[in-house]
Design a protein around this motif. Structure first.
Motif, PDB file in Angstrom:
ATOM      1  N   ASP A 116       0.692  -1.126   0.008  1.00  0.00           N
ATOM      2  CA  ASP A 116       0.313   0.169  -0.167  1.00  0.00           C
ATOM      3  C   ASP A 116       1.377   1.175  -0.279  1.00  0.00           C
ATOM      4  OD1 ASP A 116      -2.460  -1.935   0.649  1.00  0.00           O
ATOM      5  OD2 ASP A 116      -2.389  -1.189   1.961  1.00  0.00           O
ATOM      6  N   GLY A 117       2.057   0.776   0.138  1.00  0.00           N
ATOM      7  CA  GLY A 117       3.227   1.866  -0.156  1.00  0.00           C
ATOM      8  C   GLY A 117       3.793   2.637   1.239  1.00  0.00           C
ATOM      9  N   SER A 118       3.557   1.828   1.904  1.00  0.00           N
ATOM     10  CA  SER A 118       4.502   2.189   3.715  1.00  0.00           C
ATOM     11  C   SER A 118       5.907   1.660   3.652  1.00  0.00           C
ATOM     12  CB  SER A 118       4.492   1.372   4.456  1.00  0.00           C
ATOM     13  OG  SER A 118       4.279   1.223   5.846  1.00  0.00           O
ATOM     14  N   PHE A 119       6.482   3.526   3.148  1.00  0.00           N
ATOM     15  CA  PHE A 119       7.978   2.909   3.993  1.00  0.00           C
ATOM     16  C   PHE A 119       8.509   2.366   4.584  1.00  0.00           C
ATOM     17  CE2 PHE A 119       7.649   6.565  -0.006  1.00  0.00           C
ATOM     18  CZ  PHE A 119       7.653   5.705  -0.885  1.00  0.00           C
ATOM     19  N   ALA A 120       7.865   2.598   5.861  1.00  0.00           N
ATOM     20  CA  ALA A 120       7.459   2.281   7.128  1.00  0.00           C
ATOM     21  C   ALA A 120       7.896   0.823   7.102  1.00  0.00           C
ATOM     22  CB  ALA A 120       7.420   3.624   8.805  1.00  0.00           C
ATOM     23  N   ALA A 121       7.331   0.311   6.530  1.00  0.00           N
ATOM     24  CA  ALA A 121       6.912  -1.278   6.461  1.00  0.00           C
ATOM     25  C   ALA A 121       8.176  -1.904   5.805  1.00  0.00           C
ATOM     26  CB  ALA A 121       5.926  -1.736   5.944  1.00  0.00           C
ATOM     27  N   MET A 122       8.322  -1.049   4.460  1.00  0.00           N
ATOM     28  CA  MET A 122       9.513  -1.504   4.084  1.00  0.00           C
ATOM     29  C   MET A 122      10.130  -1.787   4.691  1.00  0.00           C
ATOM     30  SD  MET A 122       9.145  -0.279  -0.014  1.00  0.00           S
ATOM     31  CE  MET A 122       7.815  -0.220  -0.648  1.00  0.00           C
ATOM     32  N   ARG A 123      11.633  -0.393   5.599  1.00  0.00           N
ATOM     33  CA  ARG A 123      11.600  -0.912   6.416  1.00  0.00           C
ATOM     34  C   ARG A 123      11.958  -1.986   7.261  1.00  0.00           C
ATOM     35  NH1 ARG A 123      11.599   4.860   5.559  1.00  0.00           N
ATOM     36  NH2 ARG A 123      10.426   5.211   7.263  1.00  0.00           N
ATOM     37  N   GLU A 124      10.715  -1.443   8.213  1.00  0.00           N
ATOM     38  CA  GLU A 124      11.390  -3.418   9.259  1.00  0.00           C
ATOM     39  C   GLU A 124      11.037  -4.488   8.673  1.00  0.00           C
ATOM     40  OE1 GLU A 124      10.555  -3.952  13.270  1.00  0.00           O
ATOM     41  OE2 GLU A 124      10.629  -1.893  11.910  1.00  0.00           O
ATOM     42  N   LEU A 125      10.674  -4.751   7.289  1.00  0.00           N
ATOM     43  CA  LEU A 125      10.687  -6.148   7.241  1.00  0.00           C
ATOM     44  C   LEU A 125      12.668  -6.028   6.367  1.00  0.00           C
ATOM     45  CD1 LEU A 125       8.453  -6.214   3.913  1.00  0.00           C
ATOM     46  CD2 LEU A 125       8.686  -7.544   6.199  1.00  0.00           C
ATOM     47  N   ALA A 126      13.095  -5.342   5.936  1.00  0.00           N
ATOM     48  CA  ALA A 126      14.394  -5.679   5.577  1.00  0.00           C
ATOM     49  C   ALA A 126      15.342  -5.593   7.153  1.00  0.00           C
ATOM     50  CB  ALA A 126      14.802  -3.716   4.583  1.00  0.00           C
ATOM     51  N   ARG A 127      14.260  -4.686   8.073  1.00  0.00           N
ATOM     52  CA  ARG A 127      15.816  -4.719   9.271  1.00  0.00           C
ATOM     53  C   ARG A 127      15.126  -6.089   9.716  1.00  0.00           C
ATOM     54  NH1 ARG A 127      14.982  -3.053  14.581  1.00  0.00           N
ATOM     55  NH2 ARG A 127      12.869  -2.476  14.228  1.00  0.00           N
ATOM     56  N   ARG A 128      14.380  -6.514   9.541  1.00  0.00           N
ATOM     57  CA  ARG A 128      14.433  -7.225  10.953  1.00  0.00           C
ATOM     58  C   ARG A 128      13.337  -8.661  10.091  1.00  0.00           C
ATOM     59  NH1 ARG A 128       9.631  -5.352  15.184  1.00  0.00           N
ATOM     60  NH2 ARG A 128       9.685  -7.822  16.095  1.00  0.00           N
ATOM     61  N   PHE A 129      13.632  -8.963   9.360  1.00  0.00           N
ATOM     62  CA  PHE A 129      12.721 -10.628   8.597  1.00  0.00           C
ATOM     63  C   PHE A 129      13.766 -11.061   7.920  1.00  0.00           C
ATOM     64  CE2 PHE A 129       9.112  -8.112  10.568  1.00  0.00           C
ATOM     65  CZ  PHE A 129       8.390  -9.165  10.883  1.00  0.00           C
ATOM     66  N   PRO A 130      13.761 -12.322   7.220  1.00  0.00           N
ATOM     67  CA  PRO A 130      14.752 -13.193   6.770  1.00  0.00           C
ATOM     68  C   PRO A 130      13.798 -12.853   5.298  1.00  0.00           C
ATOM     69  CG  PRO A 130      13.090 -14.261   7.904  1.00  0.00           C
ATOM     70  CD  PRO A 130      12.964 -13.061   8.645  1.00  0.00           C
ATOM     71  N   LEU A 131      14.359 -12.464   4.601  1.00  0.00           N
ATOM     72  CA  LEU A 131      14.349 -12.099   3.146  1.00  0.00           C
ATOM     73  C   LEU A 131      15.115 -12.845   2.414  1.00  0.00           C
ATOM     74  CD1 LEU A 131      13.438  -8.545   3.833  1.00  0.00           C
ATOM     75  CD2 LEU A 131      11.922 -10.034   4.145  1.00  0.00           C
ATOM     76  N   ASP A 132      14.494 -12.980   0.917  1.00  0.00           N
ATOM     77  CA  ASP A 132      16.235 -14.006   0.016  1.00  0.00           C
ATOM     78  C   ASP A 132      16.115 -12.373  -0.494  1.00  0.00           C
ATOM     79  OD1 ASP A 132      14.410 -12.762  -2.593  1.00  0.00           O
ATOM     80  OD2 ASP A 132      13.183 -14.508  -2.384  1.00  0.00           O
ATOM     81  N   GLU A 133      17.735 -12.961  -0.934  1.00  0.00           N
ATOM     82  CA  GLU A 133      18.518 -12.127  -1.692  1.00  0.00           C
ATOM     83  C   GLU A 133      18.056 -10.815  -3.001  1.00  0.00           C
ATOM     84  OE1 GLU A 133      22.283 -11.439  -4.324  1.00  0.00           O
ATOM     85  OE2 GLU A 133      23.237 -13.171  -2.629  1.00  0.00           O
ATOM     86  N   ARG A 136      15.112  -8.767  -0.725  1.00  0.00           N
ATOM     87  CA  ARG A 136      15.677  -7.607   0.144  1.00  0.00           C
ATOM     88  C   ARG A 136      16.499  -6.296  -1.115  1.00  0.00           C
ATOM     89  NH1 ARG A 136      17.059  -6.885   4.549  1.00  0.00           N
ATOM     90  NH2 ARG A 136      16.806  -9.761   5.146  1.00  0.00           N
ATOM     91  N   ALA A 137      17.543  -6.909  -2.097  1.00  0.00           N
ATOM     92  CA  ALA A 137      17.225  -6.352  -2.637  1.00  0.00           C
ATOM     93  C   ALA A 137      15.967  -5.475  -3.613  1.00  0.00           C
ATOM     94  CB  ALA A 137      18.244  -6.859  -4.304  1.00  0.00           C
ATOM     95  N   CYS A 138      15.370  -6.154  -3.469  1.00  0.00           N
ATOM     96  CA  CYS A 138      13.942  -4.433  -4.544  1.00  0.00           C
ATOM     97  C   CYS A 138      13.679  -3.196  -3.217  1.00  0.00           C
ATOM     98  CB  CYS A 138      13.229  -5.705  -5.081  1.00  0.00           C
ATOM     99  SG  CYS A 138      11.511  -4.929  -5.754  1.00  0.00           S
ATOM    100  N   ILE A 139      13.717  -4.114  -2.366  1.00  0.00           N
ATOM    101  CA  ILE A 139      13.076  -3.626  -0.860  1.00  0.00           C
ATOM    102  C   ILE A 139      14.352  -1.850  -0.792  1.00  0.00           C
ATOM    103  CG2 ILE A 139      12.534  -3.517   1.894  1.00  0.00           C
ATOM    104  CD1 ILE A 139      11.079  -6.039   1.516  1.00  0.00           C
ATOM    105  N   GLU A 140      15.020  -2.390  -0.915  1.00  0.00           N
ATOM    106  CA  GLU A 140      16.258  -0.995  -0.467  1.00  0.00           C
ATOM    107  C   GLU A 140      16.779  -0.803  -1.648  1.00  0.00           C
ATOM    108  OE1 GLU A 140      19.577  -3.786   0.652  1.00  0.00           O
ATOM    109  OE2 GLU A 140      18.725  -4.495   2.429  1.00  0.00           O
ATOM    110  N   GLN A 141      16.057  -0.848  -3.245  1.00  0.00           N
ATOM    111  CA  GLN A 141      16.104  -0.500  -3.679  1.00  0.00           C
ATOM    112  C   GLN A 141      14.913   0.618  -4.337  1.00  0.00           C
ATOM    113  OE1 GLN A 141      16.480  -1.890  -8.379  1.00  0.00           O
ATOM    114  NE2 GLN A 141      15.836  -0.178  -8.984  1.00  0.00           N
ATOM    115  N   VAL A 142      13.689   0.845  -3.528  1.00  0.00           N
ATOM    116  CA  VAL A 142      12.047   1.313  -3.634  1.00  0.00           C
ATOM    117  C   VAL A 142      13.021   2.579  -2.890  1.00  0.00           C
ATOM    118  CG1 VAL A 142      10.012   1.218  -2.915  1.00  0.00           C
ATOM    119  CG2 VAL A 142      11.130  -0.453  -4.749  1.00  0.00           C
ATOM    120  N   LEU A 143      13.197   1.687  -1.214  1.00  0.00           N
ATOM    121  CA  LEU A 143      13.438   2.737  -0.414  1.00  0.00           C
ATOM    122  C   LEU A 143      14.722   3.850  -0.555  1.00  0.00           C
ATOM    123  CD1 LEU A 143      13.253   0.252   2.588  1.00  0.00           C
ATOM    124  CD2 LEU A 143      11.820   1.991   1.954  1.00  0.00           C
ATOM    125  N   GLU A 144      15.747   3.444  -0.972  1.00  0.00           N
ATOM    126  CA  GLU A 144      16.627   4.791  -1.688  1.00  0.00           C
ATOM    127  C   GLU A 144      16.612   5.934  -3.182  1.00  0.00           C
ATOM    128  OE1 GLU A 144      20.995   4.432  -3.849  1.00  0.00           O
ATOM    129  OE2 GLU A 144      21.059   2.310  -2.807  1.00  0.00           O
TER     130      GLU A 144
END
Length: 150
Positions: A116-133, A136-144
């Motif tokens: 739904d567009g929550s950057f905070a949720a994306m940051r939390e997923l990348a920070r605390r949850f196991p994600l495949d590579e 994680r790269a996709c989320i980090e790219q969107v945040l950046e």
């Protein structure tokens, strides 16, 4: 004042100044009331985000006598925009889930919220949850790309 109330007050004051909080003293408590609903009601994070966004807009609108101009702590004046309200709502809502234990249900809620567009949720997923590579790269790219790394 409880720890979360202090965090809320600090985030609001940092973005919009203490003068606004003085003009709208109930704002901190109204934000907290919305935040405690996560996990206690059937409301999704997206629903709570909309409620928080609406409440903040109305509080700023009323406290500024419809001008949406706040006086920052350094004396500068700033017009509060919808984008700023949305971003702060997102960051404030993160206080509801940031200290929760990692669990599949929280991860699912954060995935839904990030779609739904929550950057905070994306940051939390990348920070605390196991994600495949790749994930994680996709989320980090969107945040950046959206200047949301902090």
């Amino acid at each position: 004042m409880s720890g979360r109330l202090e965090q809320i007050e600090s985030m609001l004051a940092e973005r919009w100044g203490h003068a606004l909080l003085a003009d709208s003293p109930e704002m901190v408590y109204a934000v907290n009331e919305i935040l405690v609903r996560f996990g206690r009601t059937g409301d999704t994070l997206s629903v709570l985000w909309r409620k928080l966004d609406s409440m903040l807009f109305n509080a700023v609108y009323t406290a500024t006598h419809r001008t949406m101009i706040v006086v920052l702590d350094d004396g500068r004046r700033m017009r509060v925009t919808g984008e700023q309200i949305r971003d702060l709502s997102d960051r404030l809502l993160a206080l509801s889930y940031a200290r929760m234990n990692v669990s599949p249900s929280l991860q699912d809620a954060l995935y839904d919220f990030s779609r739904d567009g929550s950057f905070a949720a994306m940051r939390e997923l990348a920070r605390r949850f196991p994600l495949d590579e790749m994930e994680r790269a996709c989320i980090e790219q969107v945040l950046e790309e959206n200047n949301q790394t902090a």
